[in-house]
Design an enzyme around this catalytic site. Structure first.
Site, mmCIF file in Angstrom:
data_model
loop_
_atom_site.group_PDB
_atom_site.id
_atom_site.type_symbol
_atom_site.label_atom_id
_atom_site.label_comp_id
_atom_site.label_asym_id
_atom_site.label_seq_id
_atom_site.Cartn_x
_atom_site.Cartn_y
_atom_site.Cartn_z
ATOM 1 N N CYS A 32 3.895 -5.041 -27.050
ATOM 2 C CA CYS A 32 3.848 -4.787 -28.491
ATOM 3 C C CYS A 32 3.825 -6.090 -29.271
ATOM 4 O O CYS A 32 4.159 -7.164 -28.764
ATOM 5 C CB CYS A 32 5.081 -3.993 -28.939
ATOM 6 S SG CYS A 32 5.358 -2.448 -28.054
ATOM 7 N N CYS A 36 6.666 -4.287 -34.162
ATOM 8 C CA CYS A 36 6.487 -2.879 -33.778
ATOM 9 C C CYS A 36 7.708 -2.042 -34.181
ATOM 10 O O CYS A 36 8.859 -2.463 -34.015
ATOM 11 C CB CYS A 36 6.253 -2.770 -32.275
ATOM 12 S SG CYS A 36 5.931 -1.071 -31.709
ATOM 13 N N CYS A 63 0.395 -1.241 -26.807
ATOM 14 C CA CYS A 63 1.088 -0.156 -27.506
ATOM 15 C C CYS A 63 0.112 0.542 -28.459
ATOM 16 O O CYS A 63 -0.576 -0.121 -29.250
ATOM 17 C CB CYS A 63 2.269 -0.734 -28.295
ATOM 18 S SG CYS A 63 3.114 0.454 -29.354
ATOM 19 N N CYS A 66 1.632 0.132 -32.471
ATOM 20 C CA CYS A 66 1.484 -1.097 -33.270
ATOM 21 C C CYS A 66 0.157 -1.815 -33.024
ATOM 22 O O CYS A 66 -0.191 -2.742 -33.765
ATOM 23 C CB CYS A 66 2.640 -2.057 -33.009
ATOM 24 S SG CYS A 66 2.658 -2.816 -31.353
#
Length: 348
Positions: A32, A36, A63, A66
């Site tokens: 991430c 995030c 991810c 995000c």
């Protein structure tokens, strides 16, 4: 940033750190961006990577929440800043303006730009204005036209720091150094002849060679319209220090210099002055030290254009495999300089 600082940025969900690094969670195999919104993992399950590609090579996937790959890479953002500055020199170029144009926070923009380019956006803009000014002057523009075309809002703004930027005022630069006074000395030593030249601001040339006429001709070619005269006595103090350095009696040279440079040359030459007496660094080492690890060839070019030999010790830079590489004043002189310095260091 060290890992402790990166972890704190993750805990803080710091948006200003997006693009600086990504964090990956071993238990989920997901990586991430720092900001995030997902629940924070245990610290022992987290790894950090500078780029999304590095995280993916380690087996992690992006991810979906995000979307860390959507953050602009640092080099891309820095290049976009450079492009905007170069196209808008006549406009206000504050961090707030740049951030608004490129849709990032001013603090993040400043941090990324300095990390990638090595200087601030303001310094880059000033250096690029001077570059444009020089080009316009060489093309025949008068000084007033050239300074406004280069993005300087007023003549006073330019002239305040012109000697530091150009080594002379813009009008003098346009006329090939006309009105400048340069004194030089020639001294024979066991490496041939040493030429030292200086303006009122400091040393502008240190050159070595076997032919005094050629050394003097090169100096006059560099400053074709300056008032140049030989005065060995006037430069005796500086010349003596350089000769003592050559003979191993003065390891450190801290002499005033008055030279022109690009932002990149400035970074390289400053880094060269940190190389200890009797030591060497590779072109790659210097590129890494200035934050541009892929710029080894550009570092080599900066070394080759160094106008003040020994004061800026470009002879201490060698190839990665230990070969000496090139040297503006002759490869044999480079070999002898390094041998002398190594011997003097051992003796001390």
């Amino acid at each position: 940033m060290n890992e402790e600082m990166m972890w704190q940025a993750v805990l803080d969900k710091d948006k200003n750190q997006d693009g600086e690094f990504v964090f990956a969670v071993r238990s989920t195999k997901i990586y991430c961006r720092p900001s995030c919104a997902s629940r924070r993992p245990l610290r022992e399950n987290v790894s950090f990577f500078e780029e999304p590609e590095a995280a993916e090579q380690a087996g992690f996937r992006a991810c979906l929440r995000c979307q860390p790959k959507e953050v602009r890479p640092q080099k891309e953002l820095a290049q976009q800043v450079c492009n905007y500055i170069e196209a808008n020199l006549e406009n206000s170029l504050t961090l707030d303006t740049l951030g608004a144009e490129l849709n990032v926070s001013p603090q993040h923009l400043q941090r990324v730009f300095k990390k990638v380019i090595g200087i601030s956006p303001r310094q880059y803009a000033e250096a690029y204005r001077v570059k444009r000014l020089k080009e316009r002057l060489r093309e025949g523009d008068n000084v007033t036209t050239a300074l406004y075309e280069a993005g300087f809002g007023s003549s006073s703004r330019l002239y305040e720091n012109a000697p530091a930027r150009l080594g002379m005022t813009p009008a003098v630069y346009k006329k090939g150094g006309m009105g400048m006074k340069i004194e030089f000395s020639l001294t024979e030593n066991n490496l041939g002849w040493l030429l030292v030249a200086a303006t009122e601001q400091g040393i502008c040339t240190v050159a070595m060679g076997d032919d005094t006429e050629r050394l003097e001709a090169n100096l006059r070619q560099e400053y074709p319209n300056a008032q140049i005269r030989r005065d060995d006595k006037a430069l005796l103090q500086w010349t003596s220090q350089i000769l003592n350095h050559l003979n191993g009696r003065q390891p450190d040279l801290d002499l005033p210099i008055a030279i022109a440079y690009t932002p990149f040359q400035k970074k390289v030459w400053e880094e060269l002055r940190y190389i200890p007496y009797g030591s060497t660094r590779s072109y790659g080492d210097i590129a890494e030290a200035i934050g541009q690890p892929s710029a080894s060839r550009a570092v080599a070019r900066a070394c080759a254009t160094n106008p003040v030999a020994l004061i800026i010790p470009c002879h201490r830079v060698v190839r990665e495999n230990g070969d000496l590489g090139g040297y503006r004043w002759g490869i044999e002189r480079k070999r002898q300089l390094l041998t002398r310095e190594a011997s003097a260091k051992v003796a001390s």
